[in-house]
Motif scaffolding. Sequence first.
Motif, PDB file in Angstrom:
ATOM      1  N   MET A  92       0.802  -1.228  -0.049  1.00 13.49           N
ATOM      2  CA  MET A  92      -0.114  -0.108  -0.054  1.00 13.49           C
ATOM      3  C   MET A  92       0.834   1.063   0.024  1.00 13.49           C
ATOM      4  O   MET A  92       0.548   2.142  -0.442  1.00 13.49           O
ATOM      5  N   ALA A  93       1.926   1.345   0.818  1.00 10.33           N
ATOM      6  CA  ALA A  93       2.884   2.470   0.562  1.00 10.33           C
ATOM      7  C   ALA A  93       3.529   2.811  -0.664  1.00 10.33           C
ATOM      8  O   ALA A  93       3.628   3.890  -1.234  1.00 10.33           O
ATOM      9  N   VAL A  94       3.780   1.720  -1.113  1.00 10.08           N
ATOM     10  CA  VAL A  94       4.528   1.943  -2.606  1.00 10.08           C
ATOM     11  C   VAL A  94       3.376   2.354  -3.529  1.00 10.08           C
ATOM     12  O   VAL A  94       3.486   3.409  -4.324  1.00 10.08           O
ATOM     13  N   ALA A  95       2.053   1.759  -3.513  1.00  7.54           N
ATOM     14  CA  ALA A  95       1.056   2.437  -4.504  1.00  7.54           C
ATOM     15  C   ALA A  95       0.644   3.660  -4.058  1.00  7.54           C
ATOM     16  O   ALA A  95       0.427   4.464  -5.060  1.00  7.54           O
ATOM     17  N   VAL A  96       0.539   4.030  -2.778  1.00  6.33           N
ATOM     18  CA  VAL A  96       0.219   5.447  -2.608  1.00  6.33           C
ATOM     19  C   VAL A  96       1.237   6.368  -2.970  1.00  6.33           C
ATOM     20  O   VAL A  96       0.979   7.479  -3.256  1.00  6.33           O
ATOM     21  N   THR A  97       2.698   6.211  -2.783  1.00  6.52           N
ATOM     22  CA  THR A  97       3.591   6.900  -3.070  1.00  6.52           C
ATOM     23  C   THR A  97       3.703   7.262  -4.835  1.00  6.52           C
ATOM     24  O   THR A  97       3.894   8.431  -5.042  1.00  6.52           O
ATOM     25  N   ALA A  98       3.335   6.020  -5.571  1.00  7.86           N
ATOM     26  CA  ALA A  98       3.330   6.141  -6.872  1.00  7.86           C
ATOM     27  C   ALA A  98       2.128   7.141  -7.319  1.00  7.86           C
ATOM     28  O   ALA A  98       2.181   7.722  -8.111  1.00  7.86           O
ATOM     29  N   LEU A  99       1.094   6.903  -6.629  1.00  7.58           N
ATOM     30  CA  LEU A  99       0.101   7.861  -6.854  1.00  7.58           C
ATOM     31  C   LEU A  99       0.073   9.302  -6.756  1.00  7.58           C
ATOM     32  O   LEU A  99      -0.208  10.042  -7.578  1.00  7.58           O
ATOM     33  N   VAL A 100       0.755   9.628  -5.474  1.00  3.84           N
ATOM     34  CA  VAL A 100       0.912  11.122  -5.200  1.00  3.84           C
ATOM     35  C   VAL A 100       2.071  11.622  -6.161  1.00  3.84           C
ATOM     36  O   VAL A 100       1.711  12.787  -6.540  1.00  3.84           O
ATOM     37  N   SER A 101       2.978  10.944  -6.461  1.00  3.33           N
ATOM     38  CA  SER A 101       3.914  11.577  -7.530  1.00  3.33           C
ATOM     39  C   SER A 101       3.350  11.797  -8.994  1.00  3.33           C
ATOM     40  O   SER A 101       3.710  12.641  -9.398  1.00  3.33           O
ATOM     41  N   SER A 153       0.934  15.683 -12.634  1.00  3.90           N
ATOM     42  CA  SER A 153      -0.354  16.093 -13.312  1.00  3.90           C
ATOM     43  C   SER A 153      -0.613  17.532 -12.960  1.00  3.90           C
ATOM     44  O   SER A 153      -1.170  18.306 -14.025  1.00  3.90           O
ATOM     45  N   LEU A 154      -0.673  17.867 -11.829  1.00  3.49           N
ATOM     46  CA  LEU A 154      -0.857  19.200 -11.532  1.00  3.49           C
ATOM     47  C   LEU A 154       0.007  20.345 -11.870  1.00  3.49           C
ATOM     48  O   LEU A 154      -0.343  21.425 -12.434  1.00  3.49           O
ATOM     49  N   ARG A 155       1.200  19.815 -12.077  1.00  8.71           N
ATOM     50  CA  ARG A 155       2.367  20.645 -12.760  1.00  8.71           C
ATOM     51  C   ARG A 155       2.179  20.923 -14.269  1.00  8.71           C
ATOM     52  O   ARG A 155       2.088  22.100 -14.529  1.00  8.71           O
ATOM     53  N   ASN A 156       1.633  19.894 -14.905  1.00  6.14           N
ATOM     54  CA  ASN A 156       1.344  19.863 -16.328  1.00  6.14           C
ATOM     55  C   ASN A 156      -0.075  20.545 -16.603  1.00  6.14           C
ATOM     56  O   ASN A 156       0.051  21.485 -17.488  1.00  6.14           O
ATOM     57  N   LEU A 157      -0.832  20.595 -15.651  1.00  2.12           N
ATOM     58  CA  LEU A 157      -2.014  21.089 -15.798  1.00  2.12           C
ATOM     59  C   LEU A 157      -1.813  22.934 -15.692  1.00  2.12           C
ATOM     60  O   LEU A 157      -2.273  23.846 -16.478  1.00  2.12           O
ATOM     61  N   SER A 158      -0.950  23.496 -14.734  1.00  3.16           N
ATOM     62  CA  SER A 158      -0.542  24.572 -14.478  1.00  3.16           C
ATOM     63  C   SER A 158       0.134  25.123 -15.837  1.00  3.16           C
ATOM     64  O   SER A 158      -0.108  26.337 -16.317  1.00  3.16           O
ATOM     65  N   ARG A 159       0.960  24.310 -16.240  1.00  3.34           N
ATOM     66  CA  ARG A 159       1.672  24.795 -17.722  1.00  3.34           C
ATOM     67  C   ARG A 159       0.710  24.852 -18.911  1.00  3.34           C
ATOM     68  O   ARG A 159       0.773  25.830 -19.437  1.00  3.34           O
ATOM     69  N   LEU A 160      -0.442  23.962 -18.989  1.00  4.70           N
ATOM     70  CA  LEU A 160      -1.252  24.069 -20.067  1.00  4.70           C
ATOM     71  C   LEU A 160      -2.339  25.232 -19.684  1.00  4.70           C
ATOM     72  O   LEU A 160      -2.540  25.845 -20.779  1.00  4.70           O
ATOM     73  N   THR A 161      -2.513  25.512 -18.678  1.00  6.05           N
ATOM     74  CA  THR A 161      -3.290  26.645 -18.443  1.00  6.05           C
ATOM     75  C   THR A 161      -2.601  27.851 -18.835  1.00  6.05           C
ATOM     76  O   THR A 161      -3.454  28.690 -19.294  1.00  6.05           O
TER      77      THR A 161
END
Length: 155
Positions: free
Chosen positions: A23-32, A37-45
């Motif tokens: 679960m820790a590995v899965a959550v870490t991958a999901l958060v990264s 995705s948020l960084r890309n969203l800001s750049r695309l905006t």
Amino acid sequence: MKRRRGPQSGYTLLEVLVATTIMAVAVTALVSNLTGSLRNLSRLTEQDRASLLAKRKLEEILVQPAELFLRFTPVEGTFEQPIPSDGGKSGWRLVIIPTELPDPVGPGSVVLDRLELEAWWMSGSKRRTYSIVTYRRGILTEADFLASGGLRAPL
């Protein structure tokens, strides 16, 4: 391994540790992935906002008389509304260059002007740009020959 049945049944400590690690590995991958995705969203905006402001500015320029802008002479300005969401610096730069020159070329010659508008903004410490190009019919003037240095009026 045999499991006990009844009130003493449950998971072993090893099973709980393995499940927690997975679960820790899965959550870490999901958060990264979410952070990227948020960084890309800001750049695309920012890119989308730059394209809208550049199109609007180019439309404003196209409805103005062509004589207000000299060919070969860059015109620069800033946007009333900044492109980046943090309110950083942003602006535009317009260059008009005649293409499809007639032969002979001289003042009063009808040409096809290439208008290139570049929107720029600061995203952190990086300078980002977005360019848009359009064409319009124009008539060469004496000032164009003085500004170009390369066009020659017929003798």
